[in-house]
Write a protein that holds these residues in place. Structure first.
Motif, mmCIF file in Angstrom:
data_model
loop_
_atom_site.group_PDB
_atom_site.id
_atom_site.type_symbol
_atom_site.label_atom_id
_atom_site.label_comp_id
_atom_site.label_asym_id
_atom_site.label_seq_id
_atom_site.Cartn_x
_atom_site.Cartn_y
_atom_site.Cartn_z
ATOM 1 N N HIS A 54 0.841 -1.208 0.000
ATOM 2 C CA HIS A 54 0.000 0.000 0.000
ATOM 3 C C HIS A 54 0.877 1.261 0.000
ATOM 4 N N LEU A 65 2.344 1.979 -3.296
ATOM 5 C CA LEU A 65 1.298 2.321 -4.261
ATOM 6 C C LEU A 65 0.718 3.716 -4.015
ATOM 7 N N LYS A 124 0.668 7.136 -6.960
ATOM 8 C CA LYS A 124 -0.601 6.441 -6.713
ATOM 9 C C LYS A 124 -1.240 6.016 -8.034
ATOM 10 N N GLU A 125 -1.216 6.900 -9.018
ATOM 11 C CA GLU A 125 -1.815 6.599 -10.317
ATOM 12 C C GLU A 125 -1.097 5.431 -10.995
ATOM 13 N N GLU A 140 -1.720 2.047 -8.909
ATOM 14 C CA GLU A 140 -3.033 1.435 -9.101
ATOM 15 C C GLU A 140 -3.144 0.718 -10.444
ATOM 16 N N SER A 141 -2.326 1.106 -11.398
ATOM 17 C CA SER A 141 -2.323 0.438 -12.698
ATOM 18 C C SER A 141 -1.512 -0.858 -12.668
ATOM 19 N N ASN A 156 -3.513 -4.552 -7.923
ATOM 20 C CA ASN A 156 -4.875 -4.454 -7.410
ATOM 21 C C ASN A 156 -4.941 -5.282 -6.128
ATOM 22 N N THR A 173 -5.057 -5.517 -14.575
ATOM 23 C CA THR A 173 -3.957 -5.170 -13.683
ATOM 24 C C THR A 173 -3.019 -6.368 -13.563
#
Length: 575
Positions: free
Chosen positions: A43, A46, A119-120, A123-124, A127, A462
């Motif tokens: 996390h 990410l 973060k963008e 997230e890609s 997941n 993902t």
């Protein structure tokens, strides 16, 4: 895929380097040893929200580095556009650190980036399916999200949402315009009156100063005339006027100046002064001759100044201010006129947009019905695999806006569409389908979630999927089924899983054990790779704990062997 994860000074983890398989990676360990720290580190890398509390006691900063290898060309192109960097290749190095003062540093391939960009990108790439999803599954909006994700309907929903937002804004604007019609009419009348009042005055910049100067002259006209007349008379007009005396003095000086050079200069200087006095006398005479006084003009001038004073009292301190206010009025009158004329056109736009919204909503609804019909039998099969052989699953889609031909009420729809979604389930034969939120037990919710995750994973683009405690509320008998499904997902995605079930751990391509110990008064969490006999010991430990025996070790070997056979058979079948 995530090739390597480096963690340093992160809560209880001092240093750890984790080399991951491109398929199924499992993390096991006793409750409370820090398995959640692995998810926490993910996390963190990410772009999740963290404070300096995660920095290990006594250390300056916590660091997490993720080394990724991206095969998907479209994903790479997306990263290049996002970062405006065409040199990005398949290998990506994401790094994030936070110091004891809470300052974050984020880097991509050693170049600084913002936390929002991290973060963008994150997230890609990954997941994460967390434990809390079991509860969110009961919420209608999350069920709708699941259905749309499975059917690839999200882009259509986003278009609907964008149009819905535009309509809400137009409706609010129109309501405001209609509500303020009386106020707008009153303002228009007031501004028109003020503009007319200012225009009639025909003000000029600097006019007030000019008028005040002229007024001062007229008020003091008699005094000025008497003073000028007196000065002229004393200087030039009477028999004993100063000019005659001064002229006589000039002649006497001139007559003796030829005897002394010093007197020549004095005589010349006196003559110059005499010429100036003569000019002054001439100017005073001319001023007196031309001087006139009109009492009527003073009266009109006072009226004009009074008009200016009234306007400056109402609209500004100076004529400049009044004229500026006049320009403001012009703009406001234009705006009010446009608002008045825009009500009708805005009403027409809103009617057309609402009709289009209903059309898009119906398209979205039909798509969801089609997706629901496809998803239901797949979940039924999944439930059978997960120990609910007679379970039935259905997605109920209702829309109160499909039975009439009138426009969709903006106030009654939401931005996700004109449909209301409800997951229905019948876990036992002979039972009617009922909402999942009303009848499902914790175990049944977990199994429905597993079934949905397995199907969603098949369409998830993902590259890395993380399952945190996927076996929550699941017994050992279902663990093997879950292990098979995770292994199946791992054929197309890299999978990272936190588990306490040996039946799942046996299917791992890479198995890691999280442990905790205390040394010199400090607590440490460590992450070790389990291979060979170490893995057998860990599986046996998961079966029976500290009381493991040769029998449990034998069971561990058999479980590993069976899992390997089943994985191989599934791979051959899928080829």
């Amino acid at each position: 895929m995530l090739q390597e994860l480096y963690i340093s000074n992160f809560v209880l983890i001092d240093k750890a380097t984790i080399t991951l398989s491109e398929r199924l990676n499992v993390f096991s360990g006793a409750t409370g040893v820090g398995k959640s720290l692995v998810i926490g580190a993910l996390h963190f890398i990410l772009g999740g929200r963290f404070t300096q509390d995660i920095v290990r006691n006594g250390k300056d900063e916590a660091v997490v580095i993720g080394k990724f290898y991206v095969k998907d060309g479209s994903l790479l192109e997306y990263f290049r556009k996002t970062l405006d960097n065409t040199s990005i290749d398949e290998e990506l190095l994401l790094k994030r650190s936070i110091d004891s003062n809470g300052r974050n540093k984020c880097r991509l391939n050693n170049a600084p980036i913002t936390l929002s960009i991290l973060k963008e990108i994150g997230e890609s790439l990954i997941n994460i399916h967390g434990q809390q999803e079991h509860e969110t599954l009961l919420q209608g909006m999350n069920q709708l999200q699941i259905l749309d994700d499975f059917g690839g309907v999200s882009p259509l929903r986003e278009k609907f949402s964008s149009l819905h937002k535009q309509i809400k804004e137009k409706a609010a604007l129109l309501e405001g315009l209609k509500k303020n019609q009386r106020e707008r009419r009153e303002k228009t009348e007031l501004y028109a009156f003020q503009a007319d009042e200012i225009d009639k005055a025909q003000l000029r910049v600097g006019e007030k100063e000019e008028l005040e100067k002229e007024r001062s002259l007229l008020i003091n006209a008699e005094k000025i005339y008497n003073a000028v007349s007196s000065c002229y008379s004393q200087l030039y007009e009477t028999s004993d006027a100063m000019y005659g005396t001064l002229k006589s003095i000039a002649r006497e000086l001139q007559s003796v100046a030829k005897f002394d050079e010093d007197l020549v200069k004095v005589s010349e200087s006196f003559n110059q002064s005499l010429y100036q006095i003569e000019d002054i006398a001439f100017s005073l005479g001319k001023y007196k001759e031309n001087f006139s006084y009109d009492p009527q003009k003073l009266s009109s001038l006072e009226e004009r100044l009074d008009t200016i004073r009234k306007l400056t009292a109402k609209y500004g301190n100076t004529i400049d201010d009044v004229l500026s206010y006049r320009n403001e009025i012009e703009a406001k009158l234009k705006q009010l006129s446009e608002e008045g004329s825009s009500i009708e056109s805005l009403d027409e736009e809103l009617t057309a947009a609402t009709a289009l919204l209903k059309q898009k909503g119906c398209e979205l609804n039909k798509k969801r019905i089609s997706v629901a019909e496809k998803l239901a039998p797949l979940i039924d099969k999944e439930l059978g695999d997960l120990g609910i052989p007679h379970g039935r699953f259905q997605v109920e889609i209702k829309s109160p806006f499909l039975d009439d031909n009138e426009g969709v009420s903006v106030l009654e729809t939401n931005s996700s569409g004109i449909s209301n979604i409800e997951f229905l389930i019948s876990p036992n034969p002979g039972e009617n389908l009922k909402p999942l939120r009303k009848i499902a037990s914790g175990g049944e919710i977990s199994r429905v979630m597993l079934a949905l995750k397995h199907q969603l994973a098949k369409v998830d683009k993902t590259p890395v999927l993380v399952f945190d405690e996927i076996d929550a509320n699941i017994g050992g008998r279902m663990g093997e089924v879950i292990g098979e499904k995770l292994s199946s997902i791992a054929k197309s995605h890299q999978v990272i899983c936190i588990t306490h079930l040996p039946q799942i751990a046996c299917y791992a391509d890479e198995h890691w054990k999280v442990s905790k110990f205390v040394k010199t008064g400090k607590t440490y969490s460590t992450i070790e790779n389990m291979a060979g006999e170490h893995r057998i010991e860990e599986i046996a430990d998961m079966i029976r704990g500290a009381e493991k025996t040769d029998i449990t070790r034998k069971q561990a070997r058999e479980m590993l062997r069976d899992a390997k056979k089943k994985t191989k058979a599934v791979n051959l079948t899928s080829q």
